[in-house]
Design a protein around this motif. Structure first.
Motif, PDB file in Angstrom:
ATOM      1  N   LEU A 198      42.594  36.219  36.165  1.00 34.81           N
ATOM      2  CA  LEU A 198      42.912  37.221  34.936  1.00 34.81           C
ATOM      3  C   LEU A 198      42.111  38.155  34.573  1.00 34.81           C
ATOM      4  O   LEU A 198      42.599  39.182  34.407  1.00 34.81           O
ATOM      5  N   LEU A 242      40.110  39.453  36.467  1.00 35.95           N
ATOM      6  CA  LEU A 242      40.118  40.756  37.444  1.00 35.95           C
ATOM      7  C   LEU A 242      41.344  41.433  37.115  1.00 35.95           C
ATOM      8  O   LEU A 242      41.278  42.707  37.217  1.00 35.95           O
ATOM      9  N   GLY A 243      42.384  40.963  36.799  1.00 35.47           N
ATOM     10  CA  GLY A 243      43.718  41.599  36.624  1.00 35.47           C
ATOM     11  C   GLY A 243      43.342  42.656  35.464  1.00 35.47           C
ATOM     12  O   GLY A 243      43.733  43.808  35.532  1.00 35.47           O
ATOM     13  N   VAL A 244      43.166  42.168  34.343  1.00 32.40           N
ATOM     14  CA  VAL A 244      42.786  42.922  33.138  1.00 32.40           C
ATOM     15  C   VAL A 244      41.861  43.922  33.420  1.00 32.40           C
ATOM     16  O   VAL A 244      42.251  45.311  33.146  1.00 32.40           O
TER      17      VAL A 244
END
Lengths: 125, 133
Positions: free
Chosen positions: A93, A95-97
Motif C-alpha cells: 500500500l 508503494l502504491g501511494v
C-alpha cells in the motif's frame, strides 16, 4: 522452527521480489517520461534512470528489513497469516501511494512546463 | 478445529481477492489503452507507458488494501459465523474495487476532456519562468 522464523522466510523473499519487480516496471516505462523531461540532454536519461532504480531498491528493501526488528511474537497459524498479510499489505500500500503521488507530481510538472513553453513562444519571455 | 476453520477462510479469501483484482485490472486497462491513445493523440509509446503505470498503481493499491483488511475476529468459532464474516469482507472488497474502477474511468474521461482543451493561459505576474527562457 518458530512461527516467526517461518514468517521471516516468507516475508524477506516476497519483499525483495515485489520491490525489484515494481522497480523494473517503473524503470522501463518511466524512461519515456524522463526523455520528455530531459529533451535537451538525452544522454542523461539512462544514468538518471539507473540511479533512481538502484536508490529505490536499496531504500525499500532496507526499510522492509529494518522493520523486521519491530515485529511482535507470532503464536499460531492464523496469527501468522494475519500478521504476515498485514505487514506485506502495508508495504505494498505504501508503494502504491508513493507511486500515485509520483505520477501526480509528474503530471503537475509537465503541465507547468508546457504552459511555460507556450508563454515563451507567445510572449517571448 | 477452530483455528483450522479460520485458516480455510483465509485460504479462500486470498485467491478470491487477488483474482478479483486481477480480473478488474485486466479489463479496465484493456480499455484504458484506447483512452490513452486519444489523450496522447497518437503518441503510442507514452500512451502505453502511462497505461502501464496506471495499471501498476491500481494493482499496488488494491492488493495492498486486500492484504491489510485480511484479519477477521470471530466471536464464536462456528462455520456459519465465519462464512458470514468472509462474505461481508469479500463483498466489501468488491464494492471498494468497483469504486476504484469508476474513479479510474473518471480520470480517463477527465484526461480526454483536458487534452482537447488548449493547455495555455495568458501570462500573469508571478509566473515561474526558468532562466533559459
Amino acid at each position: 522452527m518458530t512461527y516467526n522464523t517461518i514468517a521471516y522466510l516468507i516475508f524477506i523473499p516476497a519483499v525483495i521480489v515485489i520491490t525489484i519487480k515494481v522497480g523494473y516496471q517503473c524503470f522501463t516505462y518511466g524512461k519515456e517520461y524522463l526523455s520528455c523531461a530531459f529533451v535537451k540532454e538525452p544522454h542523461l536519461v539512462g544514468p538518471i534512470n539507473n540511479s533512481l532504480l538502484v536508490g529505490y531498491i536499496v531504500l525499500n528493501t532496507g526499510y522492509a528489513l529494518v522493520s523486521l526488528k519491530f515485529w511482535e511474537t507470532i503464536t499460531n497459524l492464523p496469527h501468522l497469516i494475519e500478521y504476515l498479510s498485514f505487514q506485506l499489505g502495508c508495504l505494498i500500500l505504501l508503494l502504491g501511494v508513493m507511486h500515485v503521488f509520483n505520477m501526480s507530481v509528474t503530471y503537475i510538472i509537465s503541465k507547468r512546463k508546457i504552459i511555460n513553453q507556450q508563454n515563451h513562444i507567445n510572449y517571448g519571455n | 478445529m477452530e483455528t483450522k476453520l479460520i485458516v480455510i477462510a483465509y485460504c479462500i479469501y486470498l485467491p478470491v481477492a487477488l483474482g478479483l483484482t486481477y480480473y478488474v485490472a485486466k479489463n479496465l486497462f484493456k480499455s484504458g489503452i484506447v483512452f490513452m491513445r486519444d489523450i496522447f493523440k497518437g503518441k503510442e509509446e507514452i500512451a502505453l507507458a502511462t497505461n502501464k503505470l496506471f495499471e501498476l498503481g491500481f494493482y499496488l493499491l488494491n492488493i495492498g488494501f486486500a492484504l491489510v483488511i485480511l484479519k477477521i475476529d470471530p466471536f464464536e468459532n462456528t462455520t456459519q459465523e465465519i462464512i458470514e464474516l468472509m462474505s461481508v469482507k469479500i463483498g466489501g472488497f468488491a464494492i471498494y474495487l468497483g469504486i476504484m474502477m469508476f474513479f479510474n474511468l473518471y480520470l480517463f474521461f477527465r484526461g480526454k476532456k483536458k487534452s482537447n482543451e488548449p493547455r495555455i493561459r495568458p501570462f500573469k505576474d508571478g509566473d515561474y519562468i526558468p532562466n533559459e527562457f
